[in-house]
Design a protein around this motif. Sequence first.
Motif, PDB file in Angstrom:
ATOM      1  N   ALA A 221      45.897  33.505  30.367  1.00 27.11           N
ATOM      2  CA  ALA A 221      46.665  34.794  30.135  1.00 27.11           C
ATOM      3  C   ALA A 221      46.548  36.161  30.144  1.00 27.11           C
ATOM      4  CB  ALA A 221      46.378  34.632  28.242  1.00 27.11           C
ATOM      5  N   THR A 223      44.319  39.785  30.358  1.00 27.29           N
ATOM      6  CA  THR A 223      43.515  40.604  29.814  1.00 27.29           C
ATOM      7  C   THR A 223      43.526  41.548  29.637  1.00 27.29           C
ATOM      8  OG1 THR A 223      42.276  41.018  32.071  1.00 27.29           O
ATOM      9  CG2 THR A 223      41.912  38.690  30.899  1.00 27.29           C
ATOM     10  N   GLY A 235      48.595  39.503  26.876  1.00 28.06           N
ATOM     11  CA  GLY A 235      48.346  37.875  26.811  1.00 28.06           C
ATOM     12  C   GLY A 235      49.177  37.529  27.650  1.00 28.06           C
ATOM     13  N   ARG A 237      51.897  35.010  29.216  1.00 26.70           N
ATOM     14  CA  ARG A 237      51.047  33.613  30.277  1.00 26.70           C
ATOM     15  C   ARG A 237      51.137  33.641  31.693  1.00 26.70           C
ATOM     16  NH1 ARG A 237      53.243  28.534  27.306  1.00 26.70           N
ATOM     17  NH2 ARG A 237      55.391  29.624  28.275  1.00 26.70           N
TER      18      ARG A 237
END
Length: 429
Positions: A221, A223, A235, A237
């Motif tokens: 995911a 950072t 976050g 993906r």
Amino acid sequence: MKKYAIGLDLGTSSVKAVLFSPEDGVVAKESQEFVYGPSFLPDGSEYLGIDMEVFYRTVCSVLKRLGERLPQDGELQGLAMASASGNTVICDKDGKALTDGYSWLNRPMSEEIAAVFGSDFGADVRQTVGWALAPSFPLGHLSHLRLHAPELLDNASVICMATEYVLHRLTGQWGIDVSTATPFYLCDQKKRQWNEEYLKKLSIPKEKLPPLCECGDLLGALTELGASDSGLPLGTRVFLGSFDHPTAARACNIEKQGDLLISCGTSWVCFFPMENREEIINNQLLADPFLTPAGPWGAMSSLARASERIKDVVERYISSDEDKFRLLDEYAAAASRGAGGLSFDPMGEVPDLSGYSKQNIARALMEGIANSLKSRVRELIKVRRITMCGGPSVSPVWRAVLSEVFGVKVELTYGPHSGAVGAAMYALK
């Protein structure tokens, strides 16, 4: 909320991307070009390089613009990348590039490969890797480094390609899918393992390579830094994709034998599913894992750098103006099938065409490319369905000429954005 994904197509000279939803298809698209230039190792050795910071910032710029176009009622499910891989990068423990990346458009580094692997090396490469030896790809790059900058290679913590470099910058995670790994030339394609024999010749421990994964696997995911750079939510993906042509094939539903994708980029490629990998190898084609192990392999035959050959003929005999490819279409459309008897192979030695009309030159150029493509698949599959992608796919004239030569209607699905759409589909599973 409606689900969306971002798919990127990291091409040879540009980054293309789409914001995609299963219900609405492509809702936004962005692109940005990047350039190569001469790069030098500490001993002065020159190669065609890619400034990896500029490359990463180009990707992030495209992501930011797409993120700003996400509908208010939309939810970003993730992102994934297709890539014209084959560009080599060596990194330190923090993922920083130790030198400019190597472009696959480099000169053939045949002498360097012979010096590292031996003069008789190459005959078994296709069987192991899936592709015949291409000295301008990573085996050439790594041999060049081993001979001219061994300390850089030895001090590197990670050896990867441009796609993995970008993925790590965004997620802090290393990983490479088995399709993208094929033009890296370090993977045993059937075993889906790193080739320790080749690595030993290069004195590269396999621990320096990214973990091998399957296409579509979740890598990680974004950072905080990746989110800040890309402008996308923390976050988000990030999924692994695949090599560009099989990614486009997935978007265009090229899934069974008899289906054919004509993909038009720097090179023009015929991509088609085949059940038997050995048949692909024995017919001197490029093999991709594609839908394996549950489905067929992908076979590829390429007109290498066909776009350059097309451009050369157009600029010499039709027009060198900015709108030269529009004129190519207009002239070809005005000519009759058969180009008044003019016939030539644009991929071979082009004769002097100065005595012919621009209309017939344009038509013969298109028919010559179409015949070259047909010759690549004629004995291998019975073509039942054709889809075209890449920039020229938007031209109804190109599609009409290809339809006439192949005797099968050429469809248009996502056109120039097929690779990016296929990547977005990985992030929506």
